[in-house]
Write an enzyme that holds these catalytic residues in place. Structure first.
Site, PDB file in Angstrom:
ATOM      1  N   HIS A 134      -6.256  -6.325  -2.033  1.00  0.00           N
ATOM      2  CA  HIS A 134      -5.171  -5.387  -1.731  1.00  0.00           C
ATOM      3  C   HIS A 134      -4.205  -5.933  -0.683  1.00  0.00           C
ATOM      4  CE1 HIS A 134      -3.428  -1.347  -1.603  1.00  0.00           C
ATOM      5  NE2 HIS A 134      -3.494  -1.377  -0.270  1.00  0.00           N
ATOM      6  N   ASP A 175      -8.312  -5.759  -6.357  1.00  0.00           N
ATOM      7  CA  ASP A 175      -8.000  -4.719  -5.378  1.00  0.00           C
ATOM      8  C   ASP A 175      -9.087  -3.648  -5.416  1.00  0.00           C
ATOM      9  OD1 ASP A 175      -6.907  -2.645  -3.853  1.00  0.00           O
ATOM     10  OD2 ASP A 175      -4.873  -3.044  -4.538  1.00  0.00           O
ATOM     11  N   SER A 178       0.831  -1.189   0.000  1.00  0.00           N
ATOM     12  CA  SER A 178       0.000   0.000   0.000  1.00  0.00           C
ATOM     13  C   SER A 178       0.878   1.255   0.000  1.00  0.00           C
ATOM     14  CB  SER A 178      -0.962  -0.043   1.190  1.00  0.00           C
ATOM     15  OG  SER A 178      -2.000   0.877   1.032  1.00  0.00           O
TER      16      SER A 178
END
Length: 400
Positions: free
Chosen positions: A344, A310, A265
Site C-alpha cells: 500500500h 496491498d 490512501s
C-alpha cells in the site's frame, strides 16, 4: 587508528586485510576506503555509487548501511560481497551474495534499510534544515548484523537531503487552507501540484519537498489533525479543497490554468474527487486509492497506481472498477501502473520499505503489505513516472 574526515568524507582504516586464503605471507597492510560517488552529499531520491578500494584480491566482505531517524529509531541493512581480482568492489557492478538482498543492486543498501523495531515507518519531519545521514561500513568476512567484527575496515557517511539549494519552504495559513508550500528556485512559472497523504492526519512534507527539487511548485495540504483543522475527517467538504486549488493557482510562479494532485490512501480518494468535481484539477495520481467517485465526469487525466499485494485496501479491484467505468463512458484519459508484490505505502525512491506500522487514528497496528525487494524496486520505478505524468499534462495544459 581511524582517520576521520569531515561530515560526508570517507573514513579509512589502515588495517591488515586478510582474505582467509593462502599462507601468512600473503597478508598485507593496506589502506581500505569507502567512497560515495559522485558526491557524499545528495538529494534523498538520487542514486549514488558505492565503491570500496584497498581490499585483498577476492576478499569476502560484509557491507552495512545504517541511519537513525529524528525519533531515534535505527534502520540497518547488510549484504555480502566479494572483491574483484584487484581488491576493489563496485556495488553497481558486483552482485550481493546474500544478506538483505541478492543480485546486482547499486542502491540495495539504501532501499533495504530495515528498522529493528517492529511497526516502524520512516517519516522525515524536518525537510528543510537537516539531512538523513547514512553510514556505510565495510567489514572483513561474511557475518550477520549481530556477528560483525567490532571494527570496520572503512566507513563513509552519505548525507541525503530533501531540499536542494534555492527551494523555499513556506507555511500556508490562507483562509481555511493549511499546509506547506515548496517553491523551486528560479523565476518559473512551474507546474503546480497539490500533495496529500492518508488518514494518519497532519502534514507530510517529504514527497512535496522532493517534487519541488524537480521543478514542481507543490502544496502539501493538511485536511485534518493539523493546526486548527478538525481532528478527524468525518465532515470534509469539497469547498475546502477547491479553496486550496485556488490558493495554489493564484501563486505568481504557478503555470495555469490547471494544476495537478497526487495522493496516497485517503489522500488518493480525495484526489479523485477533486479531479471529478473541480475543473482546474487536470491531472490526478491515485496511489492505493478507492474509486467511490463518479469518475466518468472528469475531463482531466488519471494515473492509477496499484500495489498488487496491498493488505490495507483492495486497490486492484477498485482500479479495475474505475477503469471499467471510464471505458463504459468512452473515456481514454487514464493510465494504470501495477506492481506485483508491492504493498500500500508506495513512497518516493529509496524510502525504506514499511510492511506494517502504528496507525494513530485507529489506535492499532496496520498491515500495508508488500515484499521488501519488489516493493522497493517499484518505488524506484514509479518515482520518475510520477514526474513524467505530471509534467506531460500540466505543461501541455498550460499552453492551451
Amino acid at each position: 587508528m581511524l582517520l576521520f574526515g569531515g561530515a560526508g568524507v570517507a573514513v579509512s582504516l589502515l588495517s591488515r586485510c586478510w582474505s582467509g586464503r593462502g599462507p601468512l605471507s600473503h597478508r598485507a597492510w593496506m589502506a581500505v576506503s569507502v567512497r560515495v560517488h559522485p558526491s557524499p552529499k545528495c538529494l534523498f531520491d538520487e542514486p549514488v555509487q558505492v565503491r570500496v578500494s584497498g581490499l585483498s584480491p577476492l576478499q569476502q566482505v560484509t557491507m552495512k548501511a545504517s541511519l537513525t531517524d529524528e525519533k531515534g529509531q535505527a534502520f540497518r541493512s547488510f549484504a555480502f560481497y566479494r572483491a574483484d581480482g584487484q581488491g576493489e568492489l563496485d556495488l553497481s557492478q558486483s552482485p550481493s551474495l546474500g544478506g538483505h538482498y541478492t543480485g546486482t543492486e547499486p542502491m540495495g543498501l539504501f532501499w533495504s534499510l530495515t528498522s529493528g523495531t517492529p511497526f516502524t515507518r520512516l517519516v522525515k519531519k524536518d525537510v528543510a534544515s537537516s539531512p538523513l545521514y547514512v553510514n556505510i561500513e565495510v567489514f572483513d568476512g561474511h557475518g550477520t548484523l549481530g556477528r560483525l567484527p567490532e571494527q570496520p575496515l572503512a566507513a563513509s557517511i552519505n548525507e541525503r537531503w530533501f531540499m536542494k539549494e534555492g527551494v523555499r519552504r513556506i507555511p500556508v495559513r490562507e483562509g481555511r487552507v493549511r499546509g506547506t508550500l515548496f517553491v523551486p528556485p528560479g523565476d518559473g512559472p512551474f507546474p503546480g501540484v497539490i500533495d496529500m497523504y492518508g488518514s494518519v492526519g497532519g502534514v507530510v512534507e517529504h514527497r512535496a519537498s522532493l517534487l519541488a527539487n524537480h521543478g514542481f511548485l507543490t502544496l502539501t495540504l493538511g485536511y485534518f489533525g493539523y493546526d486548527d483543522l478538525p481532528m478527524d475527517f468525518t465532515n470534509l467538504d469539497l469547498e475546502y479543497f477547491e479553496e486550496a486549488v485556488n490558493v495554489l493557482r493564484q501563486h505568481p510562479k504557478v503555470k495555469g490554468p490547471g494544476v495537478g494532485a497526487i495522493g496516497i490512501s485517503k489522500g488518493a480518494d480525495l484526489v479523485l474527487s477533486m479531479i471529478t468535481f473541480l475543473p482546474h484539477v487536470i491531472a490526478a495520481i491515485s496511489i492505493g486509492g478507492c474509486n467511490a467517485n463518479t469518475l466518468e465526469k472528469a475531463e482531466g487525466h488519471f494515473l492509477f497506481v496499484v500495489g498488487e499485494d496491498d493488505k490495507n485496501w483492495n486497490t486492484p479491484l477498485y482500479v479495475q472498477q474505475a477503469v471499467e467505468k471510464l471505458k463504459e463512458n468512452g473515456r481514454e484519459n487514464y493510465e494504470v501502473i501495477s506492481y506485483p508484490e508491492a504493498g500500500h505505502l508506495l513512497e518516493p525512491a529509496f524510502f525504506p520499505f514499511c510492511y506494517a506500522s502504528f496507525h494513530r487514528l485507529v489506535g492499532l497496528h496496520v498491515i500495508w503489505g508488500g515484499q521488501l525487494k519488489p516493493h522497493s524496486l517499484a518505488q524506484v520505478d514509479l518515482w520518475p513516472k510520477i514526474q513524467t505524468f505530471l509534467r506531460k499534462h500540466l505543461e501541455k495544459q498550460s499552453k492551451l
